[in-house]
Design a protein around this motif. Structure first.
Motif, PDB file in Angstrom:
ATOM      1  N   ASN A 166       0.858  -1.191   0.000  1.00  0.00           N
ATOM      2  CA  ASN A 166       0.000   0.000   0.000  1.00  0.00           C
ATOM      3  C   ASN A 166       0.894   1.241   0.000  1.00  0.00           C
ATOM      4  N   TYR A 167       0.570   2.190  -0.868  1.00  0.00           N
ATOM      5  CA  TYR A 167       1.266   3.475  -0.914  1.00  0.00           C
ATOM      6  C   TYR A 167       0.225   4.562  -0.642  1.00  0.00           C
ATOM      7  N   GLN A 168       0.405   5.311   0.420  1.00  0.00           N
ATOM      8  CA  GLN A 168      -0.615   6.273   0.845  1.00  0.00           C
ATOM      9  C   GLN A 168      -0.052   7.692   0.871  1.00  0.00           C
ATOM     10  N   LEU A 169      -0.867   8.629   0.418  1.00  0.00           N
ATOM     11  CA  LEU A 169      -0.537  10.048   0.516  1.00  0.00           C
ATOM     12  C   LEU A 169      -1.786  10.794   0.970  1.00  0.00           C
ATOM     13  N   GLY A 170      -1.635  11.598   2.010  1.00  0.00           N
ATOM     14  CA  GLY A 170      -2.771  12.365   2.510  1.00  0.00           C
ATOM     15  C   GLY A 170      -2.380  13.804   2.781  1.00  0.00           C
ATOM     16  N   VAL A 171      -3.249  14.719   2.453  1.00  0.00           N
ATOM     17  CA  VAL A 171      -3.023  16.143   2.746  1.00  0.00           C
ATOM     18  C   VAL A 171      -4.264  16.679   3.452  1.00  0.00           C
ATOM     19  N   SER A 172      -4.045  17.300   4.609  1.00  0.00           N
ATOM     20  CA  SER A 172      -5.134  17.944   5.331  1.00  0.00           C
ATOM     21  C   SER A 172      -4.860  19.445   5.347  1.00  0.00           C
ATOM     22  N   GLN A 173      -5.840  20.241   4.958  1.00  0.00           N
ATOM     23  CA  GLN A 173      -5.615  21.685   4.812  1.00  0.00           C
ATOM     24  C   GLN A 173      -6.675  22.467   5.588  1.00  0.00           C
ATOM     25  N   VAL A 174      -6.213  23.303   6.524  1.00  0.00           N
ATOM     26  CA  VAL A 174      -7.124  24.216   7.203  1.00  0.00           C
ATOM     27  C   VAL A 174      -7.490  25.323   6.221  1.00  0.00           C
ATOM     28  N   LEU A 175      -8.800  25.558   6.046  1.00  0.00           N
ATOM     29  CA  LEU A 175      -9.249  26.584   5.111  1.00  0.00           C
ATOM     30  C   LEU A 175      -9.640  27.869   5.832  1.00  0.00           C
ATOM     31  N   THR A 176     -10.417  27.734   6.883  1.00  0.00           N
ATOM     32  CA  THR A 176     -10.866  28.877   7.674  1.00  0.00           C
ATOM     33  C   THR A 176     -10.850  28.452   9.142  1.00  0.00           C
ATOM     34  N   PRO A 177     -11.121  29.351  10.069  1.00  0.00           N
ATOM     35  CA  PRO A 177     -11.182  28.932  11.488  1.00  0.00           C
ATOM     36  C   PRO A 177     -12.266  27.893  11.766  1.00  0.00           C
ATOM     37  N   ASN A 178     -13.144  27.658  10.800  1.00  0.00           N
ATOM     38  CA  ASN A 178     -14.227  26.697  11.008  1.00  0.00           C
ATOM     39  C   ASN A 178     -14.254  25.556   9.996  1.00  0.00           C
ATOM     40  N   SER A 179     -13.310  25.503   9.086  1.00  0.00           N
ATOM     41  CA  SER A 179     -13.402  24.457   8.065  1.00  0.00           C
ATOM     42  C   SER A 179     -12.032  23.886   7.717  1.00  0.00           C
TER      43      SER A 179
END
Lengths: 383, 79
Positions: A166-179
């Motif tokens: 398994n090869y995994q790539l994940g990106v989590s991005q804060v967009l606003t103070p609520n999302s």
């Protein structure tokens, strides 16, 4: 050229992330005991058992964990009843893991062993997670390698191997103070004995009183799949949240699938949390799948597993949690009780129920479908 | 394929360098003190612990699609 442009954009984004990354210390998971009882019931199957995970920090940079998990299986599904007799078995799984914190990076390593009387799976996982851009962006990369041994009850001479990566790539991005939004990409490759040694497929044979006979299934010896998911979550001002997720899946066997999920989380006071959700899944069959082949050995690869057919599934989920933040028990910082219930309904478009009562010609049996309940009762405490 | 990609690598790096040289990098627009809501457990699936992850095992045994769930594991128990 369009592919090259996308690669250029991806490389540019990666460079941007690395150059603009700023450090703030990430955090390790809390010390805790996380135990639950699970039960699946539906489609002639009952699967239940316990799970216990213990996690403990060692100094400021290391956290180790161990998990014990059991599936007790009582099987009388349509696949079993078509060609065999009901049976029971047990699967036991152990996982040992360690997380190492360095600056704003967390390095994770785990090893899982899963044992049944006719199947053994070993999986090694290595992952790294790093925060960038004022901690608004988290990038996670993972690699897992699995070594499985397939056996068959009643046939001591049979033993086959299957390897998985398994090869995994994940990106989590804060967009606003609520999302916040997330992107996930995973490539999985399998190689070896990928079919089920017990399952069979059927073909037309007018010489038999039922007008059909069964033969062993035969899968390709390799499989590669790609899945990509995009998700989002939004905080609502009355201390609640909504979430959504879409996943696309495609593999080298010709299966395409789409998954859509939505959910809502609501709080009552400081102790109660309620949640509800819905999930829809649909897939197209594998290229070599057939509910009924025209004659025996009519093609190189043969499969009649309903998981390879064209079908869709709908899930409704609900959950409730109750937590004590400062309970008067020495050594325990937080205690949480939870109950999660899911209702699943699967409808098959080209998998027929050969166990249906009635006098049907081959290929004229009613299409199969089933529903199931999945329940989990949990207790979690941090210390 | 790899050779072609390497040959085009300067074309990939150039836009990034120009981007970084020609303008200042964007500043993080959500400050740490603005992230209380994002850290609330209602925004995190992990609040449910391992019981929350279990449902992926259920789907994995009954559906052909797999991956992009952010978790790993082995075994089946799915006949």
């Amino acid at each position: 050229m369009a592919v090259t442009d996308r690669r250029c954009a991806a490389v540019a984004l990666l460079i941007l992330l690395v150059v603009t990354g700023t450090a703030r210390t990430a955090t390790l998971p809390e010390d805790k005991v996380d135990a639950f009882y699970h039960r699946y019931e539906g489609g002639g199957m009952t699967i239940d058992g316990p799970s216990v995970l213990v996690r403990k920090g060692m100094g400021n940079q290391v956290s180790v964990s161990g998990q014990y998990y059991v599936d007790s299986v009582s099987a009388a599904s349509v696949d079993v009843m078509a060609t065999a007799s009901p049976y029971t078995e047990e699967r036991t799984e152990y996982t040992l893991g360690a997380d190492y914190l360095e600056g704003n990076s967390i390095l994770s390593l785990s090893y899982t062993n899963s044992t049944e009387n006719d199947y053994e799976a070993n999986t090694l996982y290595l992952g790294i997670s790093q925060e960038f851009f004022g901690n608004m962006t988290t990038v996670s990369i993972g690699y897992a390698r699995g070594w499985d041994t397939v056996m068959e009850v009643g046939n001591d001479s049979f033993e086959a191997e299957a390897d998985r990566q398994n090869y995994q790539l994940g990106v989590s991005q804060v967009l606003t103070p609520n999302s916040v939004m997330g992107l996930d990409l995973e490539v999985v490759t399998d190689e070896g004995f990928l079919e089920n040694p017990y399952r069979q497929n059927r073909y037309i044979d007018p010489s038999d009183p039922t007008n059909y006979l069964y033969q062993p299934e035969r899968y390709p010896e390799t499989r590669t799949s790609v899945s990509a998911a995009v998700s989002g979550r939004y905080y609502l001002p009355w201390r609640a949240s909504v979430r959504g997720r879409y996943r696309y899946f495609s593999d080298s066997w010709g299966i395409d699938a789409h998954t859509v999920e939505m959910g809502y989380v609501h709080t009552l006071g400081t102790n109660w949390t309620l949640e509800g959700g819905v999930r829809y899944y649909t897939q197209e069959q594998a290229d070599f799948y057939s509910d009924l082949y025209d004659f025996g050995n009519s093609q190189t690869h043969l499969a009649r597993d309903k998981e390879m057919s064209t079908f869709s599934g709908l899930t409704f989920s609900a959950g409730v949690e109750y937590q004590w933040q400062r309970i008067p028990v020495p050594g325990i910082d937080r205690l949480q009780l939870g109950l999660l219930v899911d209702y699943l309904d699967f409808s098959y478009d080209n998998f027929r129920d050969v166990t249906a009562s009635g006098d049907y010609l081959p290929g004229q049996e009613p299409l199969y479908g089933f529903d199931a309940w999945v329940t989990r009762a949990s207790i979690l405490f941090e210390y | 394929m790899t050779t072609r990609l390497l040959a085009r690598l300067p074309l990939c790096i150039l836009p990034a360098v120009l981007l970084l040289a020609g303008c200042s990098a964007p500043e993080p627009w959500v400050k740490p003190y603005q992230r209380a809501n994002l850290a609330d457990p209602v925004m995190l699936d992990s609040r449910k612990g391992k019981a929350g992850e279990y449902i992926q095992h259920v789907y994995g045994a009954r559906e052909s699609a797999r991956g992009a769930q952010g978790s790993s594991g082995g075994g089946c128990g799915c006949n």
